[in-house]
Design a protein around this motif. Structure first.
Motif, mmCIF file in Angstrom:
data_model
loop_
_atom_site.group_PDB
_atom_site.id
_atom_site.type_symbol
_atom_site.label_atom_id
_atom_site.label_comp_id
_atom_site.label_asym_id
_atom_site.label_seq_id
_atom_site.Cartn_x
_atom_site.Cartn_y
_atom_site.Cartn_z
ATOM 1 N N SER A 190 0.633 -1.121 0.014
ATOM 2 C CA SER A 190 0.031 0.346 -0.620
ATOM 3 C C SER A 190 0.671 1.175 -0.501
ATOM 4 O O SER A 190 2.371 1.151 0.089
ATOM 5 C CB SER A 190 -0.998 -0.351 0.785
ATOM 6 O OG SER A 190 -0.460 0.395 2.580
ATOM 7 N N SER A 191 0.095 2.108 -0.639
ATOM 8 C CA SER A 191 1.108 3.890 -0.521
ATOM 9 C C SER A 191 1.370 4.952 0.321
ATOM 10 O O SER A 191 1.476 5.242 1.257
ATOM 11 C CB SER A 191 0.104 4.847 -1.458
ATOM 12 O OG SER A 191 -1.093 5.071 -1.065
ATOM 13 N N SER A 192 1.177 3.426 2.402
ATOM 14 C CA SER A 192 0.550 3.996 3.277
ATOM 15 C C SER A 192 2.651 4.332 3.886
ATOM 16 O O SER A 192 2.672 4.924 4.696
ATOM 17 C CB SER A 192 -0.361 2.660 4.134
ATOM 18 O OG SER A 192 -1.802 3.414 3.897
ATOM 19 N N GLN A 244 4.674 5.550 2.106
ATOM 20 C CA GLN A 244 4.933 6.216 1.996
ATOM 21 C C GLN A 244 4.588 7.863 3.565
ATOM 22 O O GLN A 244 5.572 8.244 3.309
ATOM 23 C CB GLN A 244 4.980 6.991 1.250
ATOM 24 C CG GLN A 244 5.337 6.119 -0.288
ATOM 25 C CD GLN A 244 5.373 5.955 -1.429
ATOM 26 O OE1 GLN A 244 3.294 6.082 -2.099
ATOM 27 N NE2 GLN A 244 5.798 6.830 -2.271
ATOM 28 N N TRP A 245 3.386 7.642 3.895
ATOM 29 C CA TRP A 245 3.051 8.342 4.291
ATOM 30 C C TRP A 245 2.392 8.307 5.915
ATOM 31 O O TRP A 245 2.345 8.821 6.565
ATOM 32 C CB TRP A 245 1.352 9.110 3.555
ATOM 33 C CG TRP A 245 0.746 8.515 3.225
ATOM 34 C CD1 TRP A 245 0.365 7.771 2.127
ATOM 35 C CD2 TRP A 245 -0.951 8.211 3.853
ATOM 36 N NE1 TRP A 245 -0.503 6.810 1.740
ATOM 37 C CE2 TRP A 245 -0.713 7.331 2.996
ATOM 38 C CE3 TRP A 245 -0.491 8.177 5.372
ATOM 39 C CZ2 TRP A 245 -2.151 6.885 3.764
ATOM 40 C CZ3 TRP A 245 -1.963 7.708 6.578
ATOM 41 C CH2 TRP A 245 -2.801 7.169 4.769
ATOM 42 N N ILE A 282 10.744 3.225 -4.553
ATOM 43 C CA ILE A 282 9.374 3.239 -4.817
ATOM 44 C C ILE A 282 8.467 3.526 -6.095
ATOM 45 O O ILE A 282 8.957 5.072 -6.478
ATOM 46 C CB ILE A 282 8.802 3.389 -3.511
ATOM 47 C CG1 ILE A 282 9.625 3.018 -2.310
ATOM 48 C CG2 ILE A 282 7.398 3.398 -3.725
ATOM 49 C CD1 ILE A 282 8.963 4.015 -1.216
ATOM 50 N N GLU A 294 4.814 4.069 -8.532
ATOM 51 C CA GLU A 294 3.289 3.315 -8.785
ATOM 52 C C GLU A 294 2.425 2.533 -9.046
ATOM 53 O O GLU A 294 4.264 1.955 -10.453
ATOM 54 C CB GLU A 294 3.025 4.617 -9.950
ATOM 55 C CG GLU A 294 2.110 6.249 -9.251
ATOM 56 C CD GLU A 294 2.055 6.093 -7.461
ATOM 57 O OE1 GLU A 294 0.630 5.648 -7.540
ATOM 58 O OE2 GLU A 294 2.108 6.514 -7.035
ATOM 59 N N CYS A 295 1.813 1.618 -9.044
ATOM 60 C CA CYS A 295 1.801 0.451 -9.781
ATOM 61 C C CYS A 295 0.454 0.923 -10.561
ATOM 62 O O CYS A 295 -0.753 1.029 -9.680
ATOM 63 C CB CYS A 295 1.224 -0.516 -7.733
ATOM 64 S SG CYS A 295 0.758 -2.493 -8.957
ATOM 65 N N HIS A 354 -4.749 1.740 -2.711
ATOM 66 C CA HIS A 354 -3.669 2.532 -3.488
ATOM 67 C C HIS A 354 -2.530 1.624 -3.187
ATOM 68 O O HIS A 354 -1.947 1.725 -2.312
ATOM 69 C CB HIS A 354 -3.402 4.029 -3.644
ATOM 70 C CG HIS A 354 -2.258 4.630 -4.350
ATOM 71 N ND1 HIS A 354 -2.170 5.301 -4.085
ATOM 72 C CD2 HIS A 354 -2.169 4.459 -5.637
ATOM 73 C CE1 HIS A 354 -0.621 6.161 -4.606
ATOM 74 N NE2 HIS A 354 -1.038 5.423 -5.683
ATOM 75 N N THR A 355 -1.621 1.034 -4.990
ATOM 76 C CA THR A 355 -0.849 0.422 -4.663
ATOM 77 C C THR A 355 0.349 0.907 -4.769
ATOM 78 O O THR A 355 0.403 1.607 -5.895
ATOM 79 C CB THR A 355 -1.248 -1.067 -4.702
ATOM 80 O OG1 THR A 355 -1.031 -1.127 -6.217
ATOM 81 C CG2 THR A 355 -1.831 -1.779 -4.062
ATOM 82 N N VAL A 356 1.858 0.853 -4.629
ATOM 83 C CA VAL A 356 3.037 0.905 -4.922
ATOM 84 C C VAL A 356 3.959 -0.250 -5.171
ATOM 85 O O VAL A 356 3.706 -1.134 -4.398
ATOM 86 C CB VAL A 356 3.472 1.822 -3.969
ATOM 87 C CG1 VAL A 356 2.771 3.235 -4.219
ATOM 88 C CG2 VAL A 356 4.175 1.689 -2.693
#
Length: 324
Positions: free
Chosen positions: A276-278, A280-281, A301, A303-304, A314-316
């Motif tokens: 998950s993009s989690s 990153q933030w 990292i 974008e997926c 939202h995935t990476v």
């Protein structure tokens, strides 16, 4: 026999077209869609059997004369008639309240039977026996393990929710490519699920291992001939022997799972994970500590672009290299 051969070839081409039309990438993520897919599979198996019969008859026609029954079996409608009569005869044999009979004069099948020289119930029963014998000679029975695998894969899709999200095939190819997998690479897919990543890795190297917790998924992996070395990543004994670890961890525990999987890498190896993009933030202590850990390693990292079937998260794609 040239006309018969051409006729058979046209029939085979038509049946292959029907199989192609039924072989699209259909969703099977509801029971209704799975029933529809099962019907498509049934039709494909039926067409495959018919193609094998036609190929058998084509080969025979090149060296011998086909019987009147065999000649008529090159006609799609008559072949379907005989397939249904065969099923009906088997049903009547097992059911004392049912009697196998020749169709009525106004039945559309009667004209086709008469054209094949079949005029009464006894002759029809004999023709069915010849048809069944032909099937036994021409048709290779489907592999029961392949059928079980197919059915288990359909059922597995109904497990998809929360942390269970199977890696889309196009994304699996991207992850394996990013990991730099080569012919001699040793690859681990922890939390392998139904083995979508392992499937792609095995196209490149024979040295692929899996870890999977769920019993049904383990059976799927074994039916796919994957090597399952454990059932829990977090408790498995680590051995830094893998050139690549490629994974789709449960998003609710992705930090600890990625760090644990990293311990299986040999120096110079790469871990590639969709997450998950989690990472990153998110400002929880767990994610902050994970970012601190990432800062100690060469990583990227991105974008997926691939879409998961059952989640809007939202995935990476994360790539972490282990220092040589």
């Amino acid at each position: 026999m040239a006309n018969i051969t051409e006729k058979i070839e046209r029939q085979i081409t038509a049946l292959e077209g029907k199989i192609d039309a039924l072989s699209g990438n259909y969703l099977t993520n509801t029971w209704k869609r799975q029933r529809e897919q099962q019907e498509r599979d049934r039709k494909k198996e039926m067409y495959h059997s018919q193609i094998q019969v036609l190929q058998f008859l084509k080969q025979k026609s090149e060296t011998d004369t086909l019987t009147l029954l065999e000649q008529n079996l090159t006609v799609a409608a008559f072949y379907e008639d005989m397939r249904c009569f065969s099923a009906s005869k088997k049903y009547c044999k097992d059911n004392p309240y049912c009697k196998f009979q020749y169709p009525k004069p106004d039945d559309v099948r009667t004209k086709r039977l008469q054209k094949a020289g079949i005029t009464d119930t006894d002759e029809l029963a004999a023709a069915v026996e010849c048809f069944d014998t032909l099937l036994q000679s021409a048709v290779i029975p489907p592999d029961p393990n392949a059928i079980r695998l197919r059915d288990m894969l359909y059922r597995a899709k109904m497990y998809q929710k929360g942390d269970i999200q199977f890696t889309p095939p196009e994304l699996a190819k991207e992850l394996v490519a990013l990991a730099g997998v080569r012919k001699d690479s040793r690859v681990l897919e922890p939390e392998a699920g139904i083995g979508n990543i392992a499937d792609v890795a095995k196209e490149v190297t024979d040295h692929v291992d899996c870890i999977e917790r769920m019993t049904d998924f383990c059976e799927i992996l074994k039916l796919k001939k994957h090597n399952v070395i454990g059932n829990d990543l977090l408790t498995a004994e680590t051995a830094p022997i893998y050139d690549a670890v490629v994974m789709n961890p449960p998003f609710s525990e992705e930090c600890e799972h990625i760090k644990r999987a990293f311990d299986f890498l040999r120096p110079g190896g790469s871990l590639v994970a969709v997450c998950s993009s989690s990472i990153q933030w998110k400002s929880t202590r767990k994610y902050e500590q994970f970012r601190d850990w990432l800062s100690e390693h060469t990583h990227s990292i991105d974008e997926c672009g691939a879409k998961f079937e059952m989640t809007g998260v939202h995935t990476v794609v994360l790539v972490v290299d282990k220092a040589a």
